[in-house]
Write a protein that holds these residues in place. Structure first.
Motif, PDB file in Angstrom:
ATOM      1  N   PRO A  70     -13.284 -82.738 -71.023  1.00 55.97           N
ATOM      2  CA  PRO A  70     -12.679 -81.414 -70.847  1.00 55.97           C
ATOM      3  C   PRO A  70     -11.679 -81.306 -69.695  1.00 55.97           C
ATOM      4  O   PRO A  70     -11.436 -80.221 -69.184  1.00 55.97           O
ATOM      5  CB  PRO A  70     -13.904 -80.537 -70.583  1.00 55.97           C
ATOM      6  CG  PRO A  70     -14.854 -81.446 -69.897  1.00 55.97           C
ATOM      7  CD  PRO A  70     -14.647 -82.808 -70.534  1.00 55.97           C
ATOM      8  N   THR A  71     -11.062 -82.412 -69.293  1.00 60.07           N
ATOM      9  CA  THR A  71     -10.131 -82.386 -68.170  1.00 60.07           C
ATOM     10  C   THR A  71      -8.979 -81.415 -68.399  1.00 60.07           C
ATOM     11  O   THR A  71      -8.617 -80.642 -67.510  1.00 60.07           O
ATOM     12  CB  THR A  71      -9.584 -83.796 -67.892  1.00 60.07           C
ATOM     13  OG1 THR A  71     -10.692 -84.674 -67.648  1.00 60.07           O
ATOM     14  CG2 THR A  71      -8.671 -83.806 -66.691  1.00 60.07           C
ATOM     15  N   ALA A  72      -8.369 -81.432 -69.579  1.00 62.07           N
ATOM     16  CA  ALA A  72      -7.241 -80.538 -69.852  1.00 62.07           C
ATOM     17  C   ALA A  72      -7.665 -79.075 -69.776  1.00 62.07           C
ATOM     18  O   ALA A  72      -6.893 -78.224 -69.325  1.00 62.07           O
ATOM     19  CB  ALA A  72      -6.643 -80.855 -71.221  1.00 62.07           C
ATOM     20  N   ILE A  73      -8.880 -78.777 -70.199  1.00 62.50           N
ATOM     21  CA  ILE A  73      -9.380 -77.404 -70.112  1.00 62.50           C
ATOM     22  C   ILE A  73      -9.558 -77.002 -68.653  1.00 62.50           C
ATOM     23  O   ILE A  73      -9.208 -75.890 -68.253  1.00 62.50           O
ATOM     24  CB  ILE A  73     -10.690 -77.248 -70.911  1.00 62.50           C
ATOM     25  CG1 ILE A  73     -10.414 -77.461 -72.396  1.00 62.50           C
ATOM     26  CG2 ILE A  73     -11.325 -75.881 -70.667  1.00 62.50           C
ATOM     27  CD1 ILE A  73     -11.643 -77.509 -73.264  1.00 62.50           C
ATOM     28  N   ALA A  74     -10.098 -77.908 -67.842  1.00 64.62           N
ATOM     29  CA  ALA A  74     -10.266 -77.623 -66.416  1.00 64.62           C
ATOM     30  C   ALA A  74      -8.914 -77.366 -65.750  1.00 64.62           C
ATOM     31  O   ALA A  74      -8.777 -76.453 -64.927  1.00 64.62           O
ATOM     32  CB  ALA A  74     -10.986 -78.781 -65.730  1.00 64.62           C
ATOM     33  N   ILE A  75      -7.907 -78.142 -66.105  1.00 66.76           N
ATOM     34  CA  ILE A  75      -6.569 -77.956 -65.548  1.00 66.76           C
ATOM     35  C   ILE A  75      -6.003 -76.598 -65.985  1.00 66.76           C
ATOM     36  O   ILE A  75      -5.419 -75.869 -65.184  1.00 66.76           O
ATOM     37  CB  ILE A  75      -5.643 -79.116 -65.966  1.00 66.76           C
ATOM     38  CG1 ILE A  75      -6.100 -80.403 -65.269  1.00 66.76           C
ATOM     39  CG2 ILE A  75      -4.190 -78.809 -65.632  1.00 66.76           C
ATOM     40  CD1 ILE A  75      -5.416 -81.654 -65.767  1.00 66.76           C
ATOM     41  N   HIS A  76      -6.213 -76.240 -67.233  1.00 69.52           N
ATOM     42  CA  HIS A  76      -5.772 -74.937 -67.738  1.00 69.52           C
ATOM     43  C   HIS A  76      -6.410 -73.809 -66.922  1.00 69.52           C
ATOM     44  O   HIS A  76      -5.725 -72.867 -66.490  1.00 69.52           O
ATOM     45  CB  HIS A  76      -6.131 -74.812 -69.218  1.00 69.52           C
ATOM     46  CG  HIS A  76      -6.017 -73.428 -69.770  1.00 69.52           C
ATOM     47  ND1 HIS A  76      -4.803 -72.826 -70.034  1.00 69.52           N
ATOM     48  CD2 HIS A  76      -6.972 -72.517 -70.091  1.00 69.52           C
ATOM     49  CE1 HIS A  76      -5.015 -71.608 -70.504  1.00 69.52           C
ATOM     50  NE2 HIS A  76      -6.323 -71.403 -70.553  1.00 69.52           N
ATOM     51  N   GLU A  77      -7.712 -73.892 -66.707  1.00 69.98           N
ATOM     52  CA  GLU A  77      -8.418 -72.853 -65.953  1.00 69.98           C
ATOM     53  C   GLU A  77      -7.943 -72.804 -64.495  1.00 69.98           C
ATOM     54  O   GLU A  77      -7.788 -71.729 -63.931  1.00 69.98           O
ATOM     55  CB  GLU A  77      -9.933 -73.087 -66.013  1.00 69.98           C
ATOM     56  CG  GLU A  77     -10.520 -72.912 -67.402  1.00 69.98           C
ATOM     57  CD  GLU A  77     -10.643 -71.455 -67.837  1.00 69.98           C
ATOM     58  OE1 GLU A  77     -11.322 -70.671 -67.144  1.00 69.98           O
ATOM     59  OE2 GLU A  77     -10.065 -71.120 -68.880  1.00 69.98           O
ATOM     60  N   CYS A  78      -7.686 -73.969 -63.897  1.00 70.15           N
ATOM     61  CA  CYS A  78      -7.161 -74.010 -62.525  1.00 70.15           C
ATOM     62  C   CYS A  78      -5.818 -73.295 -62.442  1.00 70.15           C
ATOM     63  O   CYS A  78      -5.553 -72.563 -61.474  1.00 70.15           O
ATOM     64  CB  CYS A  78      -6.995 -75.449 -62.044  1.00 70.15           C
ATOM     65  SG  CYS A  78      -8.535 -76.243 -61.623  1.00 70.15           S
ATOM     66  N   ARG A  79      -4.975 -73.519 -63.416  1.00 72.05           N
ATOM     67  CA  ARG A  79      -3.652 -72.876 -63.438  1.00 72.05           C
ATOM     68  C   ARG A  79      -3.770 -71.355 -63.529  1.00 72.05           C
ATOM     69  O   ARG A  79      -2.941 -70.628 -63.010  1.00 72.05           O
ATOM     70  CB  ARG A  79      -2.817 -73.390 -64.612  1.00 72.05           C
ATOM     71  CG  ARG A  79      -2.244 -74.737 -64.348  1.00 72.05           C
ATOM     72  CD  ARG A  79      -1.075 -74.563 -63.391  1.00 72.05           C
ATOM     73  NE  ARG A  79      -0.633 -75.839 -62.904  1.00 72.05           N
ATOM     74  CZ  ARG A  79      -0.643 -76.193 -61.627  1.00 72.05           C
ATOM     75  NH1 ARG A  79      -1.071 -75.362 -60.721  1.00 72.05           N
ATOM     76  NH2 ARG A  79      -0.227 -77.360 -61.247  1.00 72.05           N
ATOM     77  N   CYS A  89      -4.435 -83.746 -57.387  1.00 75.64           N
ATOM     78  CA  CYS A  89      -5.215 -84.880 -57.875  1.00 75.64           C
ATOM     79  C   CYS A  89      -6.232 -84.396 -58.897  1.00 75.64           C
ATOM     80  O   CYS A  89      -6.814 -83.336 -58.738  1.00 75.64           O
ATOM     81  CB  CYS A  89      -5.916 -85.552 -56.697  1.00 75.64           C
ATOM     82  SG  CYS A  89      -6.892 -86.985 -57.147  1.00 75.64           S
ATOM     83  N   VAL A  90      -6.428 -85.191 -59.920  1.00 75.53           N
ATOM     84  CA  VAL A  90      -7.476 -84.930 -60.904  1.00 75.53           C
ATOM     85  C   VAL A  90      -8.366 -86.163 -60.924  1.00 75.53           C
ATOM     86  O   VAL A  90      -7.892 -87.266 -61.155  1.00 75.53           O
ATOM     87  CB  VAL A  90      -6.901 -84.685 -62.312  1.00 75.53           C
ATOM     88  CG1 VAL A  90      -8.013 -84.561 -63.332  1.00 75.53           C
ATOM     89  CG2 VAL A  90      -6.028 -83.449 -62.312  1.00 75.53           C
ATOM     90  N   ILE A  91      -9.636 -85.972 -60.654  1.00 78.95           N
ATOM     91  CA  ILE A  91     -10.593 -87.077 -60.696  1.00 78.95           C
ATOM     92  C   ILE A  91     -11.544 -86.813 -61.850  1.00 78.95           C
ATOM     93  O   ILE A  91     -12.214 -85.802 -61.889  1.00 78.95           O
ATOM     94  CB  ILE A  91     -11.380 -87.212 -59.378  1.00 78.95           C
ATOM     95  CG1 ILE A  91     -10.432 -87.495 -58.226  1.00 78.95           C
ATOM     96  CG2 ILE A  91     -12.429 -88.318 -59.503  1.00 78.95           C
ATOM     97  CD1 ILE A  91     -11.102 -87.536 -56.876  1.00 78.95           C
ATOM     98  N   GLN A 140      -0.079 -85.376 -72.454  1.00 73.60           N
ATOM     99  CA  GLN A 140       1.040 -84.483 -72.731  1.00 73.60           C
ATOM    100  C   GLN A 140       0.850 -83.147 -72.015  1.00 73.60           C
ATOM    101  O   GLN A 140       1.786 -82.597 -71.458  1.00 73.60           O
ATOM    102  CB  GLN A 140       1.185 -84.251 -74.224  1.00 73.60           C
ATOM    103  CG  GLN A 140       1.727 -85.453 -74.967  1.00 73.60           C
ATOM    104  CD  GLN A 140       1.682 -85.272 -76.470  1.00 73.60           C
ATOM    105  OE1 GLN A 140       1.101 -84.328 -76.975  1.00 73.60           O
ATOM    106  NE2 GLN A 140       2.278 -86.209 -77.182  1.00 73.60           N
ATOM    107  N   VAL A 141      -0.391 -82.638 -72.025  1.00 78.14           N
ATOM    108  CA  VAL A 141      -0.668 -81.390 -71.327  1.00 78.14           C
ATOM    109  C   VAL A 141      -0.380 -81.557 -69.842  1.00 78.14           C
ATOM    110  O   VAL A 141       0.271 -80.730 -69.222  1.00 78.14           O
ATOM    111  CB  VAL A 141      -2.137 -80.943 -71.545  1.00 78.14           C
ATOM    112  CG1 VAL A 141      -2.501 -79.830 -70.601  1.00 78.14           C
ATOM    113  CG2 VAL A 141      -2.335 -80.524 -72.986  1.00 78.14           C
ATOM    114  N   ILE A 142      -0.828 -82.669 -69.270  1.00 80.14           N
ATOM    115  CA  ILE A 142      -0.594 -82.911 -67.855  1.00 80.14           C
ATOM    116  C   ILE A 142       0.897 -83.048 -67.575  1.00 80.14           C
ATOM    117  O   ILE A 142       1.421 -82.457 -66.644  1.00 80.14           O
ATOM    118  CB  ILE A 142      -1.358 -84.162 -67.387  1.00 80.14           C
ATOM    119  CG1 ILE A 142      -2.864 -83.875 -67.365  1.00 80.14           C
ATOM    120  CG2 ILE A 142      -0.899 -84.608 -65.997  1.00 80.14           C
ATOM    121  CD1 ILE A 142      -3.721 -85.073 -67.112  1.00 80.14           C
TER     122      ILE A 142
END
Length: 162
Positions: A70-79, A89-91, A140-142
């Motif tokens: 779920p990394t892309a989802i976490a990035i979406h929520e962070c945004r 950084c994404v770990i 692609q999302v990143i």
């Protein structure tokens, strides 16, 4: 995160411990109203191992059914939470991958046992080529939403179990 299965199209459901700003809308269903034990039970309701979990009107199963990483989802929520803060950084710490020390060749190549084993391996392999489309999608999302990350360092930790 769980997979909500009693809707016309299965979807991710996020158990949040934060409120999103009222001016921002997530692409993902979710709630802050559930207890931690309910979130754990719903997000780990793997078919064949545990019964599905009913919470209110929702029927939940393991989050990995729909989104194993779920990394892309976490990035979406962070945004949504911090739209003006550059992500540095994404770990992603995986759950590991089982690599057997020897192959069981007693089952023929077309046996039912071997087919089921391959199906399970394919569905649970977060490292392999079978998830290339998901990995490409996440990249692609990143690259499109986080250009400062695409050019920077990416870290991924994997454990191997024998």
């Amino acid at each position: 995160m769980s997979t909500l299965v009693n809707v016309p199209r299965v979807q991710n459901f996020l158990f949040r411990n934060y409120n999103l700003p009222s001016v921002r809308q997530s692409h993902y269903a979710g709630s802050t109203q559930h207890l931690v034990r309910e979130a754990i039970r719903a997000s780990s309701a793997a078919p064949g191992y545990y019964e599905e979990c009913r919470l209110g009107d929702g029927v939940h199963q393991d989050g990995g059914l729909l989104t194993n990483n779920p990394t892309a989802i976490a990035i979406h929520e962070c945004r949504l939470l911090w739209p003006d803060t550059p992500l540095q950084c994404v770990i992603s710490i995986g759950t590991g991958k089982f690599e057997p020390t020897s192959r069981d060749d007693s089952a023929s190549l077309s046996s039912f046992k071997r087919k089921v084993a391959k199906l399970v391996e394919s569905a649970t392999d977060t490292e392999g080529k079978k998830l290339l489309d998901i990995v490409t999608y996440n990249e692609q999302v990143i690259e499109t939403s986080l250009p400062e990350i695409a050019a920077g360092d990416k870290f991924s930790f994997h454990s191997i179990c024998n």
